[in-house]
Design a protein around this motif. Structure first.
Motif, PDB file in Angstrom:
ATOM      1  N   SER A   1      -1.923  -4.772   4.953  1.00 49.31           N
ATOM      2  CA  SER A   1      -2.957  -3.853   5.416  1.00 49.31           C
ATOM      3  C   SER A   1      -3.758  -4.516   6.520  1.00 49.31           C
ATOM      4  O   SER A   1      -3.922  -5.744   6.553  1.00 49.31           O
TER       5      SER A   1
ATOM      6  N   VAL B   1      -0.315  -0.249   5.043  1.00 53.03           N
ATOM      7  CA  VAL B   1      -1.491   0.453   4.536  1.00 53.03           C
ATOM      8  C   VAL B   1      -2.667   0.225   5.491  1.00 53.03           C
ATOM      9  O   VAL B   1      -2.886  -0.897   5.958  1.00 53.03           O
TER      10      VAL B   1
ATOM     11  N   ARG C   1       1.707   2.356   0.411  1.00 58.03           N
ATOM     12  CA  ARG C   1       1.746   1.193  -0.477  1.00 58.03           C
ATOM     13  C   ARG C   1       2.964   1.222  -1.398  1.00 58.03           C
ATOM     14  O   ARG C   1       3.312   2.269  -1.959  1.00 58.03           O
TER      15      ARG C   1
ATOM     16  N   ASN D   1       2.955  -5.636   0.484  1.00 53.39           N
ATOM     17  CA  ASN D   1       2.103  -4.648   1.136  1.00 53.39           C
ATOM     18  C   ASN D   1       1.240  -5.381   2.149  1.00 53.39           C
ATOM     19  O   ASN D   1       0.659  -6.427   1.843  1.00 53.39           O
TER      20      ASN D   1
ATOM     21  N   GLY E   1       5.283  -2.424   2.665  1.00 48.81           N
ATOM     22  CA  GLY E   1       4.471  -1.212   2.702  1.00 48.81           C
ATOM     23  C   GLY E   1       3.313  -1.418   3.675  1.00 48.81           C
ATOM     24  O   GLY E   1       2.648  -2.453   3.647  1.00 48.81           O
TER      25      GLY E   1
ATOM     26  N   GLN F   1      -0.303  -8.606   0.223  1.00 56.42           N
ATOM     27  CA  GLN F   1      -0.160  -8.482  -1.227  1.00 56.42           C
ATOM     28  C   GLN F   1       1.327  -8.599  -1.566  1.00 56.42           C
ATOM     29  O   GLN F   1       2.137  -7.777  -1.117  1.00 56.42           O
TER      30      GLN F   1
ATOM     31  N   ASN G   1       4.476   0.327  -4.863  1.00 60.96           N
ATOM     32  CA  ASN G   1       4.107  -0.006  -6.240  1.00 60.96           C
ATOM     33  C   ASN G   1       5.398  -0.245  -7.013  1.00 60.96           C
ATOM     34  O   ASN G   1       6.190  -1.100  -6.641  1.00 60.96           O
TER      35      ASN G   1
ATOM     36  N   VAL H   1       4.265  -7.984  -3.911  1.00 60.78           N
ATOM     37  CA  VAL H   1       4.566  -7.082  -5.017  1.00 60.78           C
ATOM     38  C   VAL H   1       5.624  -7.700  -5.922  1.00 60.78           C
ATOM     39  O   VAL H   1       5.491  -7.733  -7.141  1.00 60.78           O
TER      40      VAL H   1
END
Length: 263
Positions: free
Chosen positions: A239, A219, A165, A237, A217, A229, A167, A231
């Motif tokens: 997943s 995940v 992930r 991200n 990223g 998601q 951040n 960022v």
């Protein structure tokens, strides 16, 4: 009499083509476990155990094992006279040298594209099952269809895929030439981190020189749909269940990824 004979023939015809594991089996291989799930064999009475790290969707009723280096001697003793499949690992191979199995299969998918990993996993699964050839053949056709649909057109897509992930900082490892990323690299309209390695610790200098790239990223998730998601600008991200498991699940991820509109 003729009706009874017909029913017998139908029964034996069905039985001969039913897909099942050959013998009692333990799977410590993620790709194998997910393919067995796809073949509706996850809860076969002959699948005695899988790793608790395998991202199966169905509820599994057998034993869930620590897997890998977390195997204890007590756990490995259960493999005696059983079929065991596991993902290639030098350390795990050393542990299993002392275990008396009926047959052990090691699956090596490192550095393989998603479709190559699926092909290798299918060949292994053929060895431990009976009557699954038709299902595997249909899955092969499905994979080929997905890859034909995966088209990267127009402006070249530049993406850096990170293992983990994002951040405030980027994860230290980039997926550069493995799994679904390798599948994308086979297409001329895709560009990622310049290396022949499957995974790489990225260089700050090279990283700074890569302009106009999306940063993503990757995940492991619990949904069969990609969860997005954002960022920050050009950084996401993603997943999805099985996205980090080589083979069929990464083919499914690839199909959905190329349909996303990320800016």
């Amino acid at each position: 009499m003729k009706a009874a004979t017909s029913l017998i023939l139908i029964f034996f015809s069905f039985s001969s083509y039913s897909c099942e594991l050959l013998e009692k089996t333990y799977s410590l291989s993620g790709p194998v476990t997910l393919l067995l799930e796809e073949l509706d064999l996850l809860n076969s009475s002959k699948l005695l155990g899988i790793s608790k790290f395998h991202p199966v969707k169905q509820k599994y009723n057998g034993k869930t094992l620590g897997g890998g280096l977390f195997l204890s001697k007590k756990t490995s003793d259960q493999f005696k006279d059983k079929i065991l499949v596991y993902d290639k690992s030098r350390e795990l191979a050393k542990i299993l040298q002392k275990v008396s199995t009926k047959k052990t299969y090691q699956l090596d998918t490192r550095g393989e594209s998603a479709s190559e990993a699926f092909a290798k996993t299918s060949e292994l699964v053929k060895k431990i099952t009976v009557g699954c050839e038709k299902k595997l053949y249909l899955l092969k056709g499905k994979v080929q269809q997905v890859l034909r649909q995966v088209k990267l057109t127009g402006k070249k897509k530049r993406v850096l895929f990170y293992l983990g992930r994002i951040n405030s900082k980027y994860p230290e490892t980039i997926i550069a030439n493995d799994g679904f990323v390798k599948e994308l690299r086979l297409r001329r309209s895709f560009e990622t981190y310049p290396t022949d390695l499957a995974y790489v610790y990225w260089s700050q200098k090279i990283h700074n020189d890569l302009k106009g790239f999306l940063h993503i990223g990757i995940v492991e998730g619990d949904s069969d749909q990609i969860q997005v998601q954002k960022v920050r600008k050009d950084t996401y991200n993603l997943s999805m269940r099985g996205v980090l498991t080589p083979g069929l699940s990464q083919v499914y991820f690839l199909q959905k990824f190329t349909q996303l509109q990320l800016n």
